[in-house]
Design an enzyme around this catalytic site. Structure first.
Site, PDB file in Angstrom:
ATOM      1  N   GLU B  70       0.981  -1.258   0.200  1.00 47.80           N
ATOM      2  CA  GLU B  70       0.045  -0.128  -0.060  1.00 47.80           C
ATOM      3  C   GLU B  70       0.628   1.380   0.034  1.00 47.80           C
ATOM      4  OE1 GLU B  70      -0.886  -2.650   1.691  1.00 47.80           O
ATOM      5  OE2 GLU B  70      -3.016  -2.991   1.198  1.00 47.80           O
ATOM      6  N   HIS B 139     -11.116  -6.109   8.601  1.00 45.88           N
ATOM      7  CA  HIS B 139     -11.745  -5.574   7.234  1.00 45.88           C
ATOM      8  C   HIS B 139     -13.061  -4.783   7.077  1.00 45.88           C
ATOM      9  CE1 HIS B 139      -8.900  -8.841   5.953  1.00 45.88           C
ATOM     10  NE2 HIS B 139      -9.389  -8.558   4.782  1.00 45.88           N
TER      11      HIS B 139
END
Lengths: 337, 335
Positions: B70, B139
């Protein structure tokens, strides 16, 4: 000490120019230390000891290439065309400071669009992925530019280093990574940073070429960087260069290196002054006389002092402009957001 | 071979994620500087199938299947945006954006200011938040507030397919970094999407329902639930006005203030944690701006203050429902 390990990759005039750039960087560096001691400037992050590789790597670029330097990259920026007066405007955080309009710590970052110096960061290594992004843009647009990305050995412990270099390697991006390896992450010595002190060895893991060079040896550094820039330009992807240098001063004016380095070690570092070494090489070849080299340094020292005195008198940024430039035009959002 | 059996409707109903895909498609078509980068967005078509088909159409240079990294996904986007490209990043979930938080906060949001306005970062980061799929604690969180905090970012959360398309187009054309917060539970929501090229402005709230008794301000998917709750409350003779916040930064105060001054009551709902949350900011702002008009304290509702549990009954108990919203509204209007 041998003055160089390498034969000529540049012309006499190019080398003499490199010498002048190094002297300019030293003059500014020395002047900043004086300003800090005088209480006129708040901070200095010194480039002393790094000038050789900085000048050599940046001189290997063309005018349309990009520089993504770390916060010690004063000599890199001078090669790109940063003037002494401009630098001092940044040191004194003046409104006309072309690096940040007084918003950013001097030496904390460099940024100068007209000179193709990209805005970077003080968060160590976080500019490496950005350099890959700049190189990605160059590849996508096809403008043929090469990006030079510099950092210290400390940055190579960060995840950003790995992600940035790996991405550039995967996409064969036109970027040259130069580790200015002074073997200290502020106070932490290299033996506590990495088990293998040769950063270039990691290149093999990324599937790209690596090279180790003595970063105080200007002709050798220039030759290695030139080759890496050419390779990048030909579309052959990135190179990881490990340039060994000696940090001659403390990390910044915020610390005293006597707390973590012995006097002997600091004395040894001063024996590895790239300017001294380069001048000896130029003198050896009779391209410059020692007196002439000293005169050049004196001249820049005076110019740096004058630039500081001049810059100090320039207008500060206006307080009412404190909120400008948070957002790009048309979407300015002030404190009420 | 399949043949078309129905004529296309004049105004198409489309899925939220199809609307997003249309926006990407059209913007990439009209502007070569737009490119996509993210994990599994190429062949795989994106974790939520938003980018399906775009690799075939635009090629691997403009639809970059990135490594699981990321920091470089966002860092690369920032670097290329500074050079004039318009990257659209897809992060698999806002929860993973924490890995790139330094790049987003210390870099994307600050670069323009730190360098005296010299650089622009015209970048979009798309990412879903929200729970409801038993994906548990890493998540499922919404986390809108961690970007809402940051000057230099525009933060939006569209809740309808129409807004998804129009606001994504605006985000791509914006010269600022835009955090484009999608919601996992909205990807399969269907709605009318006007044909052709249109943009929906960033920074504007939307009035979803007019009412006179109470104002409900909803953040992201909670605006949809607030609307459902308001419809049901009609039967109880409660006439609720619903505002979809849409823009978390900047906050569009005008319609909120106007509404609360009319109704005299306000309930704010988000899926994320309400302590220090988006609802805390809205409630404080409403109290400051509407104090003399309020007939009851401003109330807020958020998700349970836990890492999202995996167990279905536990997860359900941790996310605000329309029933929870109704209860709070009843309390505020004194029913």
């Amino acid at each position: 000490m041998a003055t160089t390990t390498h034969t000529d990759a540049a012309t006499r005039e190019q080398y003499l120019q490199m010498h002048r750039w190094m002297c300019m960087a030293k003059a500014l560096d020395d002047r900043m230390h004086i300003l800090v001691k005088q209480g006129r400037a708040p901070f200095v992050g010194s480039s002393r000891g790094h000038e050789g590789i900085q000048v050599a790597s940046t001189a290997a670029l063309g005018a349309d290439d990009w520089l993504v330097p770390h916060y010690r990259g004063l000599a890199n920026s001078i090669v790109r065309g940063l003037t002494m007066k401009e630098w001092m405007l940044a040191v004194f955080a003046k409104a006309a400071d072309p690096l940040s309009a007084g918003r950013n710590i001097p030496g904390g970052c460099f940024s100068y669009h007209a000179l193709k110096i990209a805005p970077v960061s003080q968060v160590v290594a976080s500019w490496i992925p950005k350099a890959s992004g700049i190189a990605y843009a160059a590849k996508l647009v096809g403008d043929g530019s090469v990006t030079l990305c510099t950092f210290g050995d400390g940055a190579t412990s960060q995840g950003d280093f790995h992600e940035g270099v790996n991405f550039a390697a995967v996409h064969r991006l036109p970027v040259v990574f130069v580790c200015e390896n002074n073997s200290y992450a502020i106070s932490v010595p290299i033996r506590l940073q990495m088990a293998n002190p040769d950063v270039a060895d990691r290149a093999a893991g990324y599937g790209i070429p690596g090279a180790t060079v003595d970063g105080t040896d200007v002709p050798a550094s220039y030759a290695v960087c030139r080759e890496a820039v050419d390779r990048a330009r030909k579309g052959e992807g990135p190179t990881l260069i490990d340039a060994k240098v000696w940090r001659m001063n403390s990390h910044t004016s915020e610390d005293n290196h006597l707390k973590y380095r012995t006097k002997e070690e600091i004395a040894d570092a001063s024996e590895h002054d790239p300017i001294m070494r380069f001048v000896a090489w130029l003198v050896e070849r009779r391209w410059i006389a020692a007196e002439e080299a000293a005169k050049i340094q004196d001249g820049f020292d005076r110019e740096a002092s004058d630039a500081a005195d001049w810059a100090e008198q320039q207008p500060d940024p206006a307080p009412e402009d404190a909120l400008t430039n948070v957002f790009a035009a048309g979407r300015a959002q002030g404190a009420s957001v | 071979m399949a043949t078309r059996t129905q004529a296309p409707a004049a105004t198409d109903e489309k899925l939220y994620r199809v609307a997003l895909r249309e926006a990407l498609n059209e913007e990439m078509e009209r502007d070569d500087s737009v490119y996509l980068i993210g994990e599994d967005i190429g062949k795989f078509g994106g974790a939520y199938r938003v980018t399906e088909g775009l690799l075939d159409r635009f090629g691997a240079q403009r639809v970059v299947d990135a490594p699981i990294a990321e920091e470089v996904i966002v860092g690369c986007a920032i670097g290329s945006a500074m050079l004039g490209l318009r990257p659209v990043v897809e992060l698999m979930t806002i929860n993973f954006s924490l890995v790139a938080y330094d790049q987003i906060v210390n870099n994307a949001a600050k670069i323009r200011y730190m360098f005296g306005g010299e650089a622009k970062v015209p970048m979009v980061i798309r990412m879903p938040g929200g729970a409801g799929h038993q994906l548990s604690a890493q998540h499922s969180h919404s986390l809108e507030v961690i970007y809402g905090l940051i000057p230099g970012l525009l933060v939006v959360a569209p809740t309808t397919p129409e807004d998804a398309k129009g606001m994504l187009k605006s985000a791509i054309r914006s010269d600022n970094p835009v955090m484009f917060l999608e919601s996992m539970s909205l990807y399969n929501v269907r709605g009318i999407v006007p044909p052709g090229d249109y943009t929906t402005p960033l920074g504007k709230a939307a009035l979803r329902r007019s009412g006179s008794d109470v104002t409900i301000v909803g953040v992201s998917r909670m605006a949809v639930l607030a609307h459902e709750a308001a419809k049901q409350l009609e039967e109880e003779d409660v006439d609720a006005e619903v505002i979809d916040l849409r823009s978390i930064r900047p906050i569009d105060w005008e319609p909120i203030v106007e509404s609360v001054r009319k109704t005299g009551r306000c309930v704010v709902v988000e899926e994320g944690w309400s302590t220090y949350g988006v609802t805390a900011e809205i409630a404080a702002g409403v109290s400051e701006r509407c104090f003399d008009y309020l007939d009851a304290p401003v109330r807020r509702l958020g998700g349970a203050q836990v890492p999202m549990p995996y167990s279905l009954p536990l997860e359900k108990a941790s996310i605000p429902t329309s029933e929870n919203i109704k209860q709070l509204v009843r309390a505020v209007v004194g029913k």
